[in-house]
Design an enzyme around this catalytic site. Structure first.
Site, PDB file in Angstrom:
ATOM      1  N   GLY A   1       0.789  -1.234   0.000  1.00  0.00           N
ATOM      2  CA  GLY A   1       0.000   0.000   0.000  1.00  0.00           C
ATOM      3  C   GLY A   1       0.815   1.275   0.000  1.00  0.00           C
ATOM      4  O   GLY A   1       0.303   2.336   0.383  1.00  0.00           O
TER       5      GLY A   1
ATOM      6  N   ASN B   1       1.851   2.947  -2.625  1.00  0.00           N
ATOM      7  CA  ASN B   1       1.279   3.872  -3.613  1.00  0.00           C
ATOM      8  C   ASN B   1      -0.013   4.492  -3.080  1.00  0.00           C
ATOM      9  O   ASN B   1      -0.276   5.675  -3.311  1.00  0.00           O
ATOM     10  CB  ASN B   1       1.028   3.156  -4.947  1.00  0.00           C
ATOM     11  CG  ASN B   1       2.282   3.093  -5.790  1.00  0.00           C
ATOM     12  OD1 ASN B   1       2.755   4.112  -6.286  1.00  0.00           O
ATOM     13  ND2 ASN B   1       2.844   1.900  -5.932  1.00  0.00           N
TER      14      ASN B   1
ATOM     15  N   ARG C   1      -4.481  -8.756  -9.237  1.00  0.00           N
ATOM     16  CA  ARG C   1      -5.352  -9.720  -9.914  1.00  0.00           C
ATOM     17  C   ARG C   1      -5.553  -9.306 -11.362  1.00  0.00           C
ATOM     18  O   ARG C   1      -5.751  -8.115 -11.641  1.00  0.00           O
ATOM     19  CB  ARG C   1      -6.737  -9.789  -9.250  1.00  0.00           C
ATOM     20  CG  ARG C   1      -6.749 -10.165  -7.786  1.00  0.00           C
ATOM     21  CD  ARG C   1      -6.184 -11.518  -7.480  1.00  0.00           C
ATOM     22  NE  ARG C   1      -6.915 -12.602  -8.128  1.00  0.00           N
ATOM     23  CZ  ARG C   1      -6.474 -13.850  -8.218  1.00  0.00           C
ATOM     24  NH1 ARG C   1      -5.283 -14.175  -7.733  1.00  0.00           N
ATOM     25  NH2 ARG C   1      -7.191 -14.773  -8.811  1.00  0.00           N
TER      26      ARG C   1
ATOM     27  N   ASN D   1      -4.007   2.293 -13.696  1.00  0.00           N
ATOM     28  CA  ASN D   1      -3.104   1.363 -13.021  1.00  0.00           C
ATOM     29  C   ASN D   1      -1.704   1.963 -12.996  1.00  0.00           C
ATOM     30  O   ASN D   1      -1.313   2.683 -13.923  1.00  0.00           O
ATOM     31  CB  ASN D   1      -3.083   0.042 -13.808  1.00  0.00           C
ATOM     32  CG  ASN D   1      -2.148  -0.994 -13.202  1.00  0.00           C
ATOM     33  OD1 ASN D   1      -2.161  -1.221 -11.993  1.00  0.00           O
ATOM     34  ND2 ASN D   1      -1.323  -1.617 -14.035  1.00  0.00           N
TER      35      ASN D   1
ATOM     36  N   HIS E   1       2.170   0.753 -13.092  1.00  0.00           N
ATOM     37  CA  HIS E   1       2.949  -0.446 -13.428  1.00  0.00           C
ATOM     38  C   HIS E   1       4.439  -0.120 -13.338  1.00  0.00           C
ATOM     39  O   HIS E   1       4.881   0.912 -13.856  1.00  0.00           O
ATOM     40  CB  HIS E   1       2.606  -0.906 -14.850  1.00  0.00           C
ATOM     41  CG  HIS E   1       3.364  -2.121 -15.265  1.00  0.00           C
ATOM     42  ND1 HIS E   1       3.032  -3.386 -14.829  1.00  0.00           N
ATOM     43  CD2 HIS E   1       4.458  -2.269 -16.043  1.00  0.00           C
ATOM     44  CE1 HIS E   1       3.895  -4.257 -15.331  1.00  0.00           C
ATOM     45  NE2 HIS E   1       4.775  -3.612 -16.070  1.00  0.00           N
TER      46      HIS E   1
ATOM     47  N   GLU F   1       7.102   6.019  -8.807  1.00  0.00           N
ATOM     48  CA  GLU F   1       5.665   5.677  -8.820  1.00  0.00           C
ATOM     49  C   GLU F   1       4.914   6.580  -7.853  1.00  0.00           C
ATOM     50  O   GLU F   1       3.829   7.072  -8.156  1.00  0.00           O
ATOM     51  CB  GLU F   1       5.457   4.217  -8.381  1.00  0.00           C
ATOM     52  CG  GLU F   1       5.981   3.176  -9.336  1.00  0.00           C
ATOM     53  CD  GLU F   1       5.697   1.757  -8.828  1.00  0.00           C
ATOM     54  OE1 GLU F   1       4.575   1.483  -8.377  1.00  0.00           O
ATOM     55  OE2 GLU F   1       6.622   0.925  -8.882  1.00  0.00           O
TER      56      GLU F   1
HETATM   57  C1  GRF Z   1       4.197  -1.364  -7.172  1.00  0.00           C
HETATM   58  O1  GRF Z   1       5.487  -1.472  -7.697  1.00  0.00           O
HETATM   59  C2  GRF Z   1       3.177  -1.387  -8.279  1.00  0.00           C
HETATM   60  O2  GRF Z   1       3.569  -0.706  -9.410  1.00  0.00           O
HETATM   61  C3  GRF Z   1       3.098  -2.866  -8.551  1.00  0.00           C
HETATM   62  O3  GRF Z   1       3.141  -3.463  -7.299  1.00  0.00           O
HETATM   63  C4  GRF Z   1       3.821  -2.613  -6.387  1.00  0.00           C
HETATM   64  C5  GRF Z   1       2.859  -2.303  -5.290  1.00  0.00           C
HETATM   65  O4  GRF Z   1       3.448  -1.605  -4.238  1.00  0.00           O
HETATM   66  N1  GRF Z   1       1.949  -3.183  -9.365  1.00  0.00           N
HETATM   67  P1  GRF Z   1       2.562  -0.928  -3.115  1.00  0.00           P
HETATM   68  O5  GRF Z   1       1.554  -1.953  -2.629  1.00  0.00           O
HETATM   69  O6  GRF Z   1       1.890   0.284  -3.700  1.00  0.00           O
HETATM   70  O7  GRF Z   1       3.524  -0.560  -2.038  1.00  0.00           O
END
Ligand code: GRF
Length: 218
Positions: A12, A14, A95, A111, A113, A178
């Site tokens: 979590g 992000n 998922r 999303n 990525h 990100e």
């Molecule tokens: C991030 O690198 C995201 O891009 C990928 O999974 C990771 C998730 O990290 N899909 P978090 O749960 O936001 O810390």
């Protein structure tokens, strides 16, 4: 008030970055928008604590407790629709989604990525980047389309790949980007300045500063 719903599966970070930006920039006042809810497909996702810390309601919809992907998605869609969201953010949601689900949220689901798409879709993107020997890597925020990691690109941030990099070191460098990129992209979509039309991203009233936030160079 425009509702944002975030889907998570794990840490979590992000989600945390998005909620921090929303608080610092006072989205409820400035954008008439807020993160209304968080949904995790795993009960043990650390991101649920992130939601709690920010006072955002969260719920668990466990895919393993459902008989099929369709049954899981039916419950997920119902839970998301209850918030009538302006935007659904997949923030580390792990998922794969069916075409039907993706179509339902077309143009209002994005999303983040951890690669410079279209390079390295799927999993283990940092390992893929190191194996390919690329000199630059990064992060992409995109509208979700039926092809996995294949939707129209909203923003990208580039990081260098250093000679001594491990997967972990590279992942940390990308993750920091990100965290910056995702809130900018969410904001521009909410403001109606980034729109999906005919499968492509259209920009409206985006200035040089906004563009620099959508195309982040090292
Ligand atoms: C991030 O690198 C995201 O891009 C990928 O999974 C990771 C998730 O990290 N899909 P978090 O749960 O936001 O810390």
């Amino acid at each position: 008030m425009k509702n944002i719903v975030c889907l998570i599966s794990g840490r979590g970070s992000n989600l945390d970055a998005l909620l921090q930006a929303a608080e610092a920039q006072q989205w409820p006042h400035q954008l008439d928008a807020h993160v209304a809810g968080v949904i995790s497909n795993r009960a043990d996702a650390e991101g649920l604590q992130v939601a709690a810390r920010h006072g955002v309601p969260a719920q668990v919809i466990d895919h393993r407790a459902r008989a099929s992907r369709e049954a899981f998605e039916a419950d997920l869609q119902k839970a998301i629709d209850a918030w009538q969201p302006a935007l659904v953010v997949l923030a580390g949601f792990m998922r794969v989604l069916t075409d039907r689900f993706v179509e339902h949220f077309r143009g209002r689901m994005i999303n983040v990525h951890p690669s410079l798409l279209p390079s390295f879709p799927g999993l283990a993107t940092h390992r893929q980047a190191l194996a390919a020997g690329v000199r630059v890597h990064g992060a992409t925020v995109h509208f979700v389309a039926t092809a996995v990691d294949g939707g129209a690109i909203i923003g990208q941030a580039v990081v260098p790949v250093l000679p001594q990099d491990t997967e972990e070191a590279l992942a940390a460098r990308v993750l920091a980007e990100e965290h910056r990129l995702l809130p900018h992209c969410v904001r521009l979509v909410l403001e109606g300045r980034v729109v999906l039309r005919d499968g492509r991203v259209r920009l409206h009233g985006v200035d040089g500063r906004d563009l620099a936030r959508l195309a982040v160079l090292p």
